[in-house]
Scaffold this motif. Sequence first.
Motif, PDB file in Angstrom:
ATOM      1  N   MET A 140       0.850  -1.191   0.000  1.00  0.00           N
ATOM      2  CA  MET A 140       0.000   0.000   0.000  1.00  0.00           C
ATOM      3  C   MET A 140       0.886   1.242   0.000  1.00  0.00           C
ATOM      4  N   THR A 141       0.420   2.276  -0.637  1.00  0.00           N
ATOM      5  CA  THR A 141       1.144   3.539  -0.644  1.00  0.00           C
ATOM      6  C   THR A 141       0.682   4.397   0.535  1.00  0.00           C
ATOM      7  N   ARG A 142       1.385   5.491   0.732  1.00  0.00           N
ATOM      8  CA  ARG A 142       0.999   6.434   1.780  1.00  0.00           C
ATOM      9  C   ARG A 142      -0.426   6.951   1.544  1.00  0.00           C
ATOM     10  N   GLU A 143      -0.729   7.254   0.297  1.00  0.00           N
ATOM     11  CA  GLU A 143      -2.050   7.771  -0.046  1.00  0.00           C
ATOM     12  C   GLU A 143      -3.133   6.718   0.193  1.00  0.00           C
ATOM     13  N   GLU A 144      -2.841   5.456  -0.143  1.00  0.00           N
ATOM     14  CA  GLU A 144      -3.809   4.381   0.083  1.00  0.00           C
ATOM     15  C   GLU A 144      -4.046   4.166   1.577  1.00  0.00           C
ATOM     16  N   LEU A 145      -2.985   4.208   2.372  1.00  0.00           N
ATOM     17  CA  LEU A 145      -3.123   4.060   3.823  1.00  0.00           C
ATOM     18  C   LEU A 145      -3.937   5.215   4.416  1.00  0.00           C
ATOM     19  N   THR A 146      -3.651   6.422   3.961  1.00  0.00           N
ATOM     20  CA  THR A 146      -4.401   7.586   4.446  1.00  0.00           C
ATOM     21  C   THR A 146      -5.868   7.467   4.055  1.00  0.00           C
ATOM     22  N   GLY A 147      -6.142   7.075   2.821  1.00  0.00           N
ATOM     23  CA  GLY A 147      -7.518   6.902   2.363  1.00  0.00           C
ATOM     24  C   GLY A 147      -8.254   5.841   3.159  1.00  0.00           C
ATOM     25  N   TRP A 148      -7.582   4.713   3.417  1.00  0.00           N
ATOM     26  CA  TRP A 148      -8.183   3.654   4.223  1.00  0.00           C
ATOM     27  C   TRP A 148      -8.498   4.174   5.625  1.00  0.00           C
ATOM     28  N   ALA A 149      -7.537   4.856   6.230  1.00  0.00           N
ATOM     29  CA  ALA A 149      -7.709   5.353   7.596  1.00  0.00           C
ATOM     30  C   ALA A 149      -8.890   6.331   7.679  1.00  0.00           C
ATOM     31  N   LEU A 150      -8.935   7.294   6.783  1.00  0.00           N
ATOM     32  CA  LEU A 150     -10.003   8.301   6.824  1.00  0.00           C
ATOM     33  C   LEU A 150     -11.377   7.685   6.561  1.00  0.00           C
ATOM     34  N   ALA A 151     -11.419   6.621   5.773  1.00  0.00           N
ATOM     35  CA  ALA A 151     -12.689   5.944   5.496  1.00  0.00           C
ATOM     36  C   ALA A 151     -13.123   5.055   6.659  1.00  0.00           C
ATOM     37  N   ASN A 152     -12.232   4.820   7.610  1.00  0.00           N
ATOM     38  CA  ASN A 152     -12.525   3.913   8.718  1.00  0.00           C
ATOM     39  C   ASN A 152     -12.482   4.583  10.083  1.00  0.00           C
ATOM     40  N   GLY A 153     -12.819   5.870  10.128  1.00  0.00           N
ATOM     41  CA  GLY A 153     -12.989   6.542  11.410  1.00  0.00           C
ATOM     42  C   GLY A 153     -11.797   7.336  11.907  1.00  0.00           C
ATOM     43  N   TRP A 154     -10.681   7.291  11.201  1.00  0.00           N
ATOM     44  CA  TRP A 154      -9.517   8.062  11.606  1.00  0.00           C
ATOM     45  C   TRP A 154      -9.727   9.507  11.179  1.00  0.00           C
ATOM     46  N   GLN A 155      -9.021  10.423  11.814  1.00  0.00           N
ATOM     47  CA  GLN A 155      -9.067  11.826  11.412  1.00  0.00           C
ATOM     48  C   GLN A 155      -7.650  12.385  11.405  1.00  0.00           C
ATOM     49  N   MET A 156      -7.448  13.386  10.585  1.00  0.00           N
ATOM     50  CA  MET A 156      -6.125  13.999  10.497  1.00  0.00           C
ATOM     51  C   MET A 156      -5.914  14.925  11.688  1.00  0.00           C
ATOM     52  N   MET A 157      -4.839  14.681  12.428  1.00  0.00           N
ATOM     53  CA  MET A 157      -4.462  15.517  13.565  1.00  0.00           C
ATOM     54  C   MET A 157      -2.948  15.694  13.500  1.00  0.00           C
ATOM     55  N   ALA A 158      -2.500  16.924  13.469  1.00  0.00           N
ATOM     56  CA  ALA A 158      -1.070  17.236  13.384  1.00  0.00           C
ATOM     57  C   ALA A 158      -0.420  16.535  12.198  1.00  0.00           C
ATOM     58  N   GLY A 159      -1.165  16.436  11.093  1.00  0.00           N
ATOM     59  CA  GLY A 159      -0.619  15.854   9.872  1.00  0.00           C
ATOM     60  C   GLY A 159      -0.596  14.342   9.811  1.00  0.00           C
ATOM     61  N   CYS A 160      -1.162  13.661  10.817  1.00  0.00           N
ATOM     62  CA  CYS A 160      -1.152  12.193  10.868  1.00  0.00           C
ATOM     63  C   CYS A 160      -2.578  11.661  11.005  1.00  0.00           C
ATOM     64  N   PRO A 161      -2.909  10.581  10.286  1.00  0.00           N
ATOM     65  CA  PRO A 161      -4.192   9.926  10.559  1.00  0.00           C
ATOM     66  C   PRO A 161      -4.168   9.420  11.997  1.00  0.00           C
ATOM     67  N   SER A 162      -5.189   9.750  12.769  1.00  0.00           N
ATOM     68  CA  SER A 162      -5.190   9.460  14.202  1.00  0.00           C
ATOM     69  C   SER A 162      -6.541   8.974  14.686  1.00  0.00           C
ATOM     70  N   LEU A 163      -6.502   8.158  15.745  1.00  0.00           N
ATOM     71  CA  LEU A 163      -7.699   7.769  16.478  1.00  0.00           C
ATOM     72  C   LEU A 163      -7.661   8.489  17.813  1.00  0.00           C
ATOM     73  N   THR A 164      -8.830   8.859  18.309  1.00  0.00           N
ATOM     74  CA  THR A 164      -8.897   9.635  19.539  1.00  0.00           C
ATOM     75  C   THR A 164      -9.549   8.835  20.662  1.00  0.00           C
TER      76      THR A 164
END
Length: 103
Positions: free
Chosen positions: A1-25
């Motif tokens: 997976m590429t960085r873009e694919e990982l970011t897309g997967w994360a954002l589609a699965n409840g992660w949000q961007m915080m300080a430039g990183c896909p994050s769970l809260t």
Amino acid sequence: MTREELTGWALANGWQMMAGCPSLTKPSAPKEAIVRLVFKVTVAGLEVKKPAGKWEKIASAGYGDIVLDPETDRPLGLGFEKIPSFSMLMQENKDRQVFAKMK
């Protein structure tokens, strides 16, 4: 997976961007990241925030070594299985986003 694919997967699965990183809260503190994906030039890393506030690397892998598991719809090779409550945390974050969109 590429960085873009990982970011897309994360954002589609409840992660949000915080300080430039896909994050769970934290469910009780939705503005505070406790799990994040960190992207370097050749590797992606999974980090967990310790109670003292310091980030601890759980795992990292080269982008070419990370693949999406068709059964669980999660990237393999990043150590998600090392976080016992990861599935629940990800679902709570996703549910909170869906609920926020409904308001």
